[in-house]
Structure formats: C-alpha cells, structure tokens
Write a protein that holds these residues in place. Structure first.
Motif, short mmCIF file in Angstrom:
data_model
loop_
_atom_site.label_atom_id
_atom_site.label_comp_id
_atom_site.label_asym_id
_atom_site.label_seq_id
_atom_site.Cartn_x
_atom_site.Cartn_y
_atom_site.Cartn_z
N PRO A 96 -8.03 -63.26 62.27
CA PRO A 96 -8.13 -64.64 62.71
C PRO A 96 -9.44 -64.98 63.37
O PRO A 96 -10.16 -64.14 63.85
N ALA A 97 -9.69 -66.28 63.45
CA ALA A 97 -10.80 -66.79 64.24
C ALA A 97 -10.30 -68.00 64.97
O ALA A 97 -10.15 -69.06 64.41
N GLY A 98 -9.98 -67.87 66.23
CA GLY A 98 -9.46 -69.01 66.97
C GLY A 98 -8.85 -68.56 68.26
O GLY A 98 -8.75 -67.39 68.56
N SER A 99 -8.43 -69.50 69.05
CA SER A 99 -7.90 -69.20 70.37
C SER A 99 -6.39 -69.21 70.34
O SER A 99 -5.77 -69.91 69.57
N ALA A 100 -5.78 -68.43 71.23
CA ALA A 100 -4.32 -68.33 71.30
C ALA A 100 -3.75 -69.54 71.99
O ALA A 100 -4.25 -69.98 73.01
N ALA A 101 -2.66 -70.07 71.43
CA ALA A 101 -2.01 -71.23 72.03
C ALA A 101 -0.89 -70.82 72.96
O ALA A 101 -0.51 -71.56 73.84
N TRP A 109 1.11 -86.67 55.49
CA TRP A 109 2.54 -86.40 55.67
C TRP A 109 2.94 -86.53 57.15
O TRP A 109 3.87 -85.89 57.60
N SER A 110 2.24 -87.32 57.91
CA SER A 110 2.46 -87.54 59.35
C SER A 110 2.12 -86.31 60.19
O SER A 110 2.54 -86.22 61.35
N VAL A 111 1.36 -85.36 59.64
CA VAL A 111 0.99 -84.15 60.38
C VAL A 111 -0.05 -84.50 61.44
O VAL A 111 -1.10 -85.06 61.14
N THR A 112 0.26 -84.16 62.69
CA THR A 112 -0.64 -84.43 63.81
C THR A 112 -1.40 -83.19 64.26
O THR A 112 -2.42 -83.30 64.93
N GLU A 113 -0.88 -82.02 63.91
CA GLU A 113 -1.51 -80.77 64.35
C GLU A 113 -1.11 -79.66 63.39
O GLU A 113 0.03 -79.59 62.94
N ARG A 114 -2.07 -78.79 63.08
CA ARG A 114 -1.79 -77.64 62.22
C ARG A 114 -2.34 -76.39 62.89
O ARG A 114 -3.41 -76.41 63.50
N GLY A 115 -1.59 -75.29 62.79
CA GLY A 115 -2.03 -74.04 63.39
C GLY A 115 -1.58 -72.85 62.56
O GLY A 115 -0.72 -72.98 61.68
N VAL A 116 -2.15 -71.70 62.85
CA VAL A 116 -1.78 -70.47 62.15
C VAL A 116 -1.71 -69.33 63.15
O VAL A 116 -2.52 -69.24 64.07
N CYS A 117 -0.69 -68.47 63.00
CA CYS A 117 -0.57 -67.28 63.83
C CYS A 117 -0.24 -66.11 62.91
O CYS A 117 0.04 -66.29 61.73
N SER A 118 -0.27 -64.90 63.48
CA SER A 118 -0.10 -63.69 62.67
C SER A 118 1.14 -62.91 63.07
O SER A 118 1.45 -62.77 64.25
N ASP A 119 1.84 -62.42 62.07
CA ASP A 119 2.91 -61.44 62.25
C ASP A 119 2.31 -60.09 61.88
O ASP A 119 2.29 -59.71 60.71
N THR A 130 -5.91 -73.35 65.93
CA THR A 130 -5.90 -74.65 65.25
C THR A 130 -7.22 -74.91 64.53
O THR A 130 -7.45 -76.02 64.04
N ASP A 131 -8.07 -73.90 64.47
CA ASP A 131 -9.37 -74.04 63.81
C ASP A 131 -9.17 -74.20 62.30
O ASP A 131 -8.64 -73.31 61.65
N PRO A 132 -9.58 -75.33 61.71
CA PRO A 132 -9.37 -75.53 60.26
C PRO A 132 -10.16 -74.54 59.41
O PRO A 132 -9.90 -74.40 58.21
N ARG A 133 -11.12 -73.82 60.04
CA ARG A 133 -11.91 -72.83 59.29
C ARG A 133 -11.34 -71.42 59.43
O ARG A 133 -11.93 -70.47 58.91
N ASP A 134 -10.22 -71.29 60.11
CA ASP A 134 -9.61 -69.97 60.30
C ASP A 134 -9.35 -69.33 58.94
O ASP A 134 -8.72 -69.92 58.06
N ARG A 135 -9.83 -68.11 58.78
CA ARG A 135 -9.73 -67.43 57.49
C ARG A 135 -8.30 -67.04 57.12
O ARG A 135 -8.03 -66.67 55.97
#
Length: 395
Positions: A30-35, A91-101, A73-78
């Motif tokens: 990942p490239a981004g900060s933890a929420a 689609w009314s999306v206000t925020e997008r994020g990605v996390c890892s399992d 929430t970085d849109p450039r996160d690999r």
C-alpha cells in the motif's frame, strides 16, 4: 469464559443490507495512511452495525470479521484494482478507501455512499453494460452492502468471513438464485437481490447444501464394498439414560460428574457447544444429560452431552440445519460438538478422542457437508434426512 444458560433471549438484530462485486487481482504493497487501527477480533454472533459515520467506522465494523489493515484513501494507491468498480462522485460515492487482509494477501475496497439506492442502481447498470461482452459478469458478485457503505473483498476467505456479518451481497445477474439454507432479500432496485451466499465458480465460496450427498460415495456408481444397500451394519442402542451412561462411561465419555438438570444441560461456553441447542423436547430428545464440569466457580470443561432419542428424524433434521449454518463460512467450528448417533441414542462432543472411542462402540457421526465421500474401509450409511450420511470418517 462466559457461560451461557439457555434458552436465551434472542437479541433483536438491526439488519444491514449489503452489496458486493468482484474486483480481481492481488495488488502490491500500500501507499497511504491508516484510517483506523488494525484488528483481527472474532465477531460476536448477532453483532448489529450502526450506520457508520465515515470510512473509519466502516473499517472498524469490517474488522470484527476479517483483518483490514493500512486503510488509505489515496486514489493512486497501488492496491486499488486497475479497473475499479466506481469512484468518488459516481453512484453517490462520497469516499473510497482500500485496506489489506495480510492473512490472505487480499484487499478490501470500501465505498461510502450517501444514497444506497443510487449506488445499487449504478451497480445494476454497470453489470448490464459488462454483460454485453461477458454474460457471466456479476454472477459471482463480491459487492457487500450495508445501509450507507459497500465493501468488495478480493479474497475468497474474506468474502466467506463477511458473509457471517449483517452485510449482504448485491447480485444483479438474472441467473443468480441463493440455494436453500441461505438468505435472499429484495434489493433497493428491481432485478437485483441481496444474499449471504458467496457464489464462486471455482468452488471456494459458500457450500451449496442442495448438492446431493451420495451414501455410495459417488454419483451414480455402485455401493461401496461392505456397505448395506438399505438399513445399517449395526448401531448401538440403550433402554434409557442409565443404560446409555453404562455404555459409554468411564472408558469413552467421562461421566463422573453428570447432570440431567435443565439448567446444567443448557450450559454452553466459548469452548463447548452442543450439536443442537434448545428445548430437548423440540429436538426429538426424551432425555438429555451433560457430563463434565459445567462451570460454577471454575471454567467449564470436558462437556459432552448424552441423548436418549424418541424421534431420530427430528434430531437429525435439526442437527443438519445447525451444521449447515456452521458451514456457511466453509468450515465446521472446532468448539461446536459433532452429533454421533446410535439407534435411539446420541452423544454430542467436540473431543476427537471421545469420538474415536464412540466409533469403536459403533456410533456414527451425522455428516452433511456437500459432496462428502469416505474412502474404502470406513462406514458410510444413509441418514434419516436427505443430504446427510452417517459415517466414522472425519476427512
């Protein structure tokens, strides 16, 4: 340890509808900060999520079921898929994020939605457009939806874990129908449904309990050598609880401490659960006892339940339903007992050594896993209910 005495009051569940679509592939680091801090806590049954105020709260809810680390929430996160489901502003999306399992090497993509009906309508249109080039697109959806957010896991284990939550999988493919034993509800848009069935083309999804289990150990083949075409090779029986105790104690089941008191028989703990819970009279059981330490000032341990059965068909039917519910995440819980039956008696135990001793006494376990087969040398007989067999094989 928390000891529960049943019958328990059913907690009212606030159902959180769910939506999920397959987003393929494993992504690099990942490239981004933890929420929110990572957690791998096991969920409590019946946990009902509130409507999350934002991405961090949605992450904390999902973490009750599956690891979800390093939210970004970085849109450039690999880790984000090259062809994402949708993005902020659609689609009314206000925020997008990605996390890892990290336990599965998979990712979970989150979408916060201000209008879930608009989100579902957007996904429905997306599926319709994609099906023009791939008619199976959307059939194996992984879009889990709640009241105001959606999450799409890329790994099958994460999807199975989330299927035990209050989220539901949004499917907008005309060929999809949840098999018997799973929930299927109306979505907010026509021609889409919400379910807790993880449909997978490669067999890694939820078990389909409508898949027949053949006592012959195969489909359309001959009976296994040594197995009866009808009836049984022999099962133990007893005239009552005293005779059942004499049959199994002390060499197989330790019943030095034994109780038939309703409050003791109803004891469950995080380490010991019967194969079937509830009022014994509704389970086809005429007499029930529990052997072992039921708790009190000490931790409950070595619990095994003995049953004198008046209606074996009812008991096996209820045990089948309980086993199928337990199997929805793809495996049987180690703490839930297996039901081993005789002619008019049964023992419920999660102790492997106890089960081995019971097999020596000619008890057989009720096995309802789809497509179950036993190799040569093991007993495999018809159960009282369709889709199950009796066996002494635990493969």
């Amino acid at each position: 340890m928390h000891i529960k005495r049943f019958p328990a009051v059913l907690a009212a569940l606030l159902c959180l509808a769910t939506l999920s679509a397959c987003e393929d592939g494993k992504k690099p680091a990942p490239a981004g900060s933890a929420a929110a801090p990572a957690s791998s806590a096991s969920p409590a049954a019946g946990t009902s999520p509130a409507v999350p105020a934002g991405l961090a709260e949605a992450q904390r809810y999902v973490q009750k079921y599956v690891p979800c680390e390093d939210m970004s929430t970085d849109p450039r996160d690999r880790r984000l898929p090259r062809t994402g489901l949708t993005t902020v502003g659609k689609w009314s999306v206000t925020e997008r994020g990605v996390c890892s399992d990290r336990t599965e090497g998979a990712e979970l993509i989150f979408y916060m939605a201000s209008d879930m009906k608009e989100f579902q309508a957007g996904y429905k249109k997306h599926v319709q457009e994609k099906r023009a080039g791939d008619e199976n697109y959307g059939l194996f959806s992984r879009v889990f939806v709640g009241k105001n957010f959606a999450v799409t896991p890329t790994g099958p284990k994460a999807a199975l874990a989330l299927s035990r939550s209050d989220l539901r999988i949004l499917t907008c493919h005309p060929s999809f129908w949840a098999p018997k034993g799973y929930k299927q509800e109306k979505a907010l848009v026509d021609y889409c449904v919400l379910s807790d069935f993880v449909h997978a083309e490669d067999g890694t999804g939820s078990p389909n309990f409508e898949t027949p289990t053949d006592p012959a150990g195969g489909t359309g083949g001959p009976e296994k050598p040594g197995q009866p075409a009808q009836g049984s090779l022999g099962l133990p029986s007893a005239a009552g609880m005293a005779e059942l105790k004499k049959l199994v104690h002390p060499h197989t089941v330790d019943c030095t401490t034994m109780s038939t008191a309703s409050e003791d028989v109803a004891v469950e703990s995080i380490d010991y659960r019967p194969a079937v819970s509830g009022d014994p009279r509704t389970l086809g059981i005429t007499q029930r006892a529990v052997c072992g330490n039921t708790g009190g000032a000490q931790r409950a341990h070595d619990l095994n339940w003995l049953d004198v059965v008046g209606d074996m068909t009812t008991l096996q039917r209820r045990a089948k339903a309980a086993q199928q519910e337990d199997l929805k995440d793809g495996r049987l819980s180690a703490t839930t007992s297996r039901l081993l039956v005789g002619e008019n008696i049964a023992v419920e135990t999660n102790d492997e050594s106890v089960r081995f001793g019971l097999y020596q006494l000619q008890f057989l376990a009720l096995e309802c896993r789809p497509g179950f087969k036993a190799p040569a040398g093991y007993r495999l007989e018809r159960a009282k209910v369709e889709g199950c067999v009796l066996t002494n094989y635990e493969g």
